[in-house]
Design a protein around this motif. Structure first.
Motif, PDB file in Angstrom:
ATOM      1  N   THR A   1       0.632  -1.218  -0.041  1.00 44.94           N
ATOM      2  CA  THR A   1      -0.276   0.044   0.046  1.00 44.94           C
ATOM      3  C   THR A   1       0.984   1.378   0.008  1.00 44.94           C
ATOM      4  O   THR A   1       0.512   2.297  -0.602  1.00 44.94           O
ATOM      5  CB  THR A   1      -0.936   0.017   1.143  1.00 44.94           C
ATOM      6  OG1 THR A   1      -2.112   0.877   0.860  1.00 44.94           O
ATOM      7  CG2 THR A   1      -0.604   0.486   2.653  1.00 44.94           C
ATOM      8  N   ARG A   2       2.153   1.383   0.478  1.00 47.10           N
ATOM      9  CA  ARG A   2       3.008   2.174   0.425  1.00 47.10           C
ATOM     10  C   ARG A   2       3.600   2.248  -1.062  1.00 47.10           C
ATOM     11  O   ARG A   2       3.339   3.520  -1.327  1.00 47.10           O
ATOM     12  CB  ARG A   2       4.093   2.121   1.625  1.00 47.10           C
ATOM     13  CG  ARG A   2       3.682   2.369   2.841  1.00 47.10           C
ATOM     14  CD  ARG A   2       3.282   4.131   3.301  1.00 47.10           C
ATOM     15  NE  ARG A   2       4.228   4.797   2.783  1.00 47.10           N
ATOM     16  CZ  ARG A   2       4.300   5.895   1.812  1.00 47.10           C
ATOM     17  NH1 ARG A   2       3.011   6.380   1.638  1.00 47.10           N
ATOM     18  NH2 ARG A   2       5.313   6.438   1.535  1.00 47.10           N
ATOM     19  N   LEU A   3       4.144   1.145  -1.390  1.00 38.59           N
ATOM     20  CA  LEU A   3       4.687   1.173  -2.693  1.00 38.59           C
ATOM     21  C   LEU A   3       3.647   1.610  -3.857  1.00 38.59           C
ATOM     22  O   LEU A   3       4.065   2.345  -4.834  1.00 38.59           O
ATOM     23  CB  LEU A   3       5.292  -0.204  -3.165  1.00 38.59           C
ATOM     24  CG  LEU A   3       6.583  -0.481  -2.528  1.00 38.59           C
ATOM     25  CD1 LEU A   3       6.936  -2.062  -2.510  1.00 38.59           C
ATOM     26  CD2 LEU A   3       7.798  -0.013  -2.877  1.00 38.59           C
ATOM     27  N   HIS A   4       2.695   1.257  -3.977  1.00 39.36           N
ATOM     28  CA  HIS A   4       1.542   1.313  -4.825  1.00 39.36           C
ATOM     29  C   HIS A   4       0.650   2.370  -4.707  1.00 39.36           C
ATOM     30  O   HIS A   4      -0.101   3.079  -5.752  1.00 39.36           O
ATOM     31  CB  HIS A   4       0.948   0.119  -5.457  1.00 39.36           C
ATOM     32  CG  HIS A   4       1.776  -1.023  -5.588  1.00 39.36           C
ATOM     33  ND1 HIS A   4       1.443  -2.391  -6.049  1.00 39.36           N
ATOM     34  CD2 HIS A   4       2.991  -1.168  -5.973  1.00 39.36           C
ATOM     35  CE1 HIS A   4       2.363  -3.220  -6.417  1.00 39.36           C
ATOM     36  NE2 HIS A   4       3.577  -2.430  -6.280  1.00 39.36           N
TER      37      HIS A   4
ATOM     38  N   LYS B   1       5.455  -4.763  13.599  1.00 42.11           N
ATOM     39  CA  LYS B   1       6.218  -4.901  12.428  1.00 42.11           C
ATOM     40  C   LYS B   1       5.337  -4.458  11.141  1.00 42.11           C
ATOM     41  O   LYS B   1       6.001  -3.916  10.522  1.00 42.11           O
ATOM     42  CB  LYS B   1       6.322  -6.580  12.274  1.00 42.11           C
ATOM     43  CG  LYS B   1       7.122  -7.353  13.335  1.00 42.11           C
ATOM     44  CD  LYS B   1       7.326  -8.754  13.133  1.00 42.11           C
ATOM     45  CE  LYS B   1       8.344  -9.405  14.058  1.00 42.11           C
ATOM     46  NZ  LYS B   1       9.529  -9.175  13.857  1.00 42.11           N
ATOM     47  N   ILE B   2       4.328  -4.475  11.305  1.00 39.87           N
ATOM     48  CA  ILE B   2       3.269  -3.720  10.388  1.00 39.87           C
ATOM     49  C   ILE B   2       3.636  -2.420  10.138  1.00 39.87           C
ATOM     50  O   ILE B   2       3.893  -1.802   9.232  1.00 39.87           O
ATOM     51  CB  ILE B   2       1.746  -4.132  10.316  1.00 39.87           C
ATOM     52  CG1 ILE B   2       1.655  -5.609  10.026  1.00 39.87           C
ATOM     53  CG2 ILE B   2       1.159  -3.240   9.358  1.00 39.87           C
ATOM     54  CD1 ILE B   2       0.055  -5.890  10.596  1.00 39.87           C
ATOM     55  N   LEU B   3       3.473  -1.901  11.160  1.00 37.32           N
ATOM     56  CA  LEU B   3       3.775  -0.161  11.573  1.00 37.32           C
ATOM     57  C   LEU B   3       5.327   0.017  10.774  1.00 37.32           C
ATOM     58  O   LEU B   3       5.342   0.881   9.980  1.00 37.32           O
ATOM     59  CB  LEU B   3       3.730   0.136  12.867  1.00 37.32           C
ATOM     60  CG  LEU B   3       4.137   1.752  13.083  1.00 37.32           C
ATOM     61  CD1 LEU B   3       3.284   2.606  12.269  1.00 37.32           C
ATOM     62  CD2 LEU B   3       4.117   1.967  14.558  1.00 37.32           C
ATOM     63  N   GLU B   4       6.151  -0.883  11.228  1.00 40.72           N
ATOM     64  CA  GLU B   4       7.581  -0.543  10.752  1.00 40.72           C
ATOM     65  C   GLU B   4       7.785  -0.543   9.379  1.00 40.72           C
ATOM     66  O   GLU B   4       8.292   0.290   8.617  1.00 40.72           O
ATOM     67  CB  GLU B   4       8.566  -1.377  11.500  1.00 40.72           C
ATOM     68  CG  GLU B   4      10.082  -1.322  11.146  1.00 40.72           C
ATOM     69  CD  GLU B   4      10.928  -2.307  12.066  1.00 40.72           C
ATOM     70  OE1 GLU B   4      12.105  -2.603  11.462  1.00 40.72           O
ATOM     71  OE2 GLU B   4      10.432  -2.280  13.177  1.00 40.72           O
ATOM     72  N   THR B   5       7.108  -1.472   8.735  1.00 40.39           N
ATOM     73  CA  THR B   5       7.119  -1.970   7.495  1.00 40.39           C
ATOM     74  C   THR B   5       6.391  -0.415   6.404  1.00 40.39           C
ATOM     75  O   THR B   5       7.068  -0.075   5.640  1.00 40.39           O
ATOM     76  CB  THR B   5       6.264  -3.026   6.741  1.00 40.39           C
ATOM     77  OG1 THR B   5       7.190  -4.268   7.637  1.00 40.39           O
ATOM     78  CG2 THR B   5       6.395  -3.158   5.174  1.00 40.39           C
TER      79      THR B   5
ATOM     80  N   SER C   1       6.508   4.244  -4.600  1.00 41.64           N
ATOM     81  CA  SER C   1       7.451   3.862  -6.031  1.00 41.64           C
ATOM     82  C   SER C   1       7.633   4.987  -6.922  1.00 41.64           C
ATOM     83  O   SER C   1       8.629   5.257  -7.658  1.00 41.64           O
ATOM     84  CB  SER C   1       6.944   2.826  -6.459  1.00 41.64           C
ATOM     85  OG  SER C   1       5.669   3.217  -7.264  1.00 41.64           O
ATOM     86  N   GLY C   2       6.592   5.937  -6.962  1.00 47.36           N
ATOM     87  CA  GLY C   2       6.226   6.926  -7.876  1.00 47.36           C
ATOM     88  C   GLY C   2       6.309   6.567  -9.286  1.00 47.36           C
ATOM     89  O   GLY C   2       6.360   7.374  -9.968  1.00 47.36           O
ATOM     90  N   GLU C   3       6.168   5.444  -9.587  1.00 43.83           N
ATOM     91  CA  GLU C   3       5.845   5.073 -10.943  1.00 43.83           C
ATOM     92  C   GLU C   3       4.658   5.556 -11.454  1.00 43.83           C
ATOM     93  O   GLU C   3       3.663   5.629 -10.761  1.00 43.83           O
ATOM     94  CB  GLU C   3       5.766   3.446 -10.731  1.00 43.83           C
ATOM     95  CG  GLU C   3       7.104   2.658 -10.555  1.00 43.83           C
ATOM     96  CD  GLU C   3       6.761   1.003 -10.532  1.00 43.83           C
ATOM     97  OE1 GLU C   3       5.868   0.597 -11.356  1.00 43.83           O
ATOM     98  OE2 GLU C   3       7.417   0.432  -9.739  1.00 43.83           O
ATOM     99  N   GLU C   4       4.785   5.725 -12.697  1.00 42.16           N
ATOM    100  CA  GLU C   4       3.568   6.615 -13.475  1.00 42.16           C
ATOM    101  C   GLU C   4       2.121   5.796 -13.310  1.00 42.16           C
ATOM    102  O   GLU C   4       1.245   6.410 -13.127  1.00 42.16           O
ATOM    103  CB  GLU C   4       3.882   6.730 -15.098  1.00 42.16           C
ATOM    104  CG  GLU C   4       2.734   7.846 -15.699  1.00 42.16           C
ATOM    105  CD  GLU C   4       3.052   7.628 -17.118  1.00 42.16           C
ATOM    106  OE1 GLU C   4       1.921   7.988 -17.699  1.00 42.16           O
ATOM    107  OE2 GLU C   4       3.988   7.978 -17.571  1.00 42.16           O
ATOM    108  N   ARG C   5       2.305   4.629 -13.596  1.00 42.48           N
ATOM    109  CA  ARG C   5       1.220   3.820 -13.421  1.00 42.48           C
ATOM    110  C   ARG C   5       0.408   3.912 -12.151  1.00 42.48           C
ATOM    111  O   ARG C   5      -0.711   3.701 -11.978  1.00 42.48           O
ATOM    112  CB  ARG C   5       1.369   2.248 -13.687  1.00 42.48           C
ATOM    113  CG  ARG C   5       2.091   1.526 -12.897  1.00 42.48           C
ATOM    114  CD  ARG C   5       2.702   0.211 -13.412  1.00 42.48           C
ATOM    115  NE  ARG C   5       3.556  -0.696 -12.603  1.00 42.48           N
ATOM    116  CZ  ARG C   5       3.579  -1.447 -11.961  1.00 42.48           C
ATOM    117  NH1 ARG C   5       2.330  -2.355 -12.128  1.00 42.48           N
ATOM    118  NH2 ARG C   5       4.363  -2.046 -11.259  1.00 42.48           N
ATOM    119  N   HIS C   6       1.026   3.893 -10.856  1.00 41.41           N
ATOM    120  CA  HIS C   6       0.640   4.073  -9.661  1.00 41.41           C
ATOM    121  C   HIS C   6       0.224   5.557  -9.535  1.00 41.41           C
ATOM    122  O   HIS C   6      -0.868   5.724  -8.929  1.00 41.41           O
ATOM    123  CB  HIS C   6       1.741   3.493  -8.664  1.00 41.41           C
ATOM    124  CG  HIS C   6       2.062   2.209  -8.744  1.00 41.41           C
ATOM    125  ND1 HIS C   6       1.042   1.072  -8.752  1.00 41.41           N
ATOM    126  CD2 HIS C   6       3.437   1.741  -8.772  1.00 41.41           C
ATOM    127  CE1 HIS C   6       1.876   0.126  -8.748  1.00 41.41           C
ATOM    128  NE2 HIS C   6       3.009   0.330  -8.852  1.00 41.41           N
TER     129      HIS C   6
END
Length: 144
Positions: free
Chosen positions: A94-97, A117-121, A128-133
């Motif tokens: 969810t952070r990457l995309h 662990k979820i919070l740390e992740t 990612s900053g990818e255009e599709r996202h």
């Protein structure tokens, strides 16, 4: 800064998370609730969302019993992308995309060890900053 809020169902987990944030030296502000007395999660979702939208906070953490109601409330605010995460894979994705800016957790769903662990992740994964996202996020932001 990180904005954090919970209802009574997430109060105990919020205490664990705030202890973790303090230990890591991360700046945060607690928007309530402040004890286990029954209360309404939309009040705390609103406060955390407004903190992010006003630029006071970069990210938020919201906790209720399941993470569902509080995240549904948060996602009604334009510019907020709250994601309920029950594992590290979802937190990373969810952070990457999605460039999620609020992590929602269920205090009655995940224990404190997994929640941290979820919070740390979530906190350590960059968008990612990818255009599709970016394109997809822009589509989410469209008004009806």
């Amino acid at each position: 800064m990180i904005a954090i809020g919970s209802d009574h169902g997430g109060f105990e987990l919020k205490q664990e998370i705030m202890k973790y944030l303090e230990e890591k030296g991360l700046e945060f502000k607690d928007y309530g609730c402040y004890d286990c007395s029954p209360c309404d999660y939309p009040v705390y979702a609103k406060a955390v969302c407004e903190s992010i939208l006003d630029g006071e906070s970069d990210k938020g953490i919201l906790i209720c019993g399941t993470g569902l109601g509080i995240s549904m409330t948060a996602n009604r605010y334009k510019g907020i992308r709250a994601a309920v995460c029950t594992d590290c894979f979802c937190a990373e994705a969810t952070r990457l995309h999605n460039d999620a800016n609020i992590l929602a957790l269920g205090g009655r769903v995940v224990g404190p060890g997994l929640a941290l662990k979820i919070l740390e992740t979530f906190l350590n994964t960059e968008f990612s900053g990818e255009e599709r996202h970016i394109r997809r996020i822009e589509q989410i932001e469209l008004e009806r």
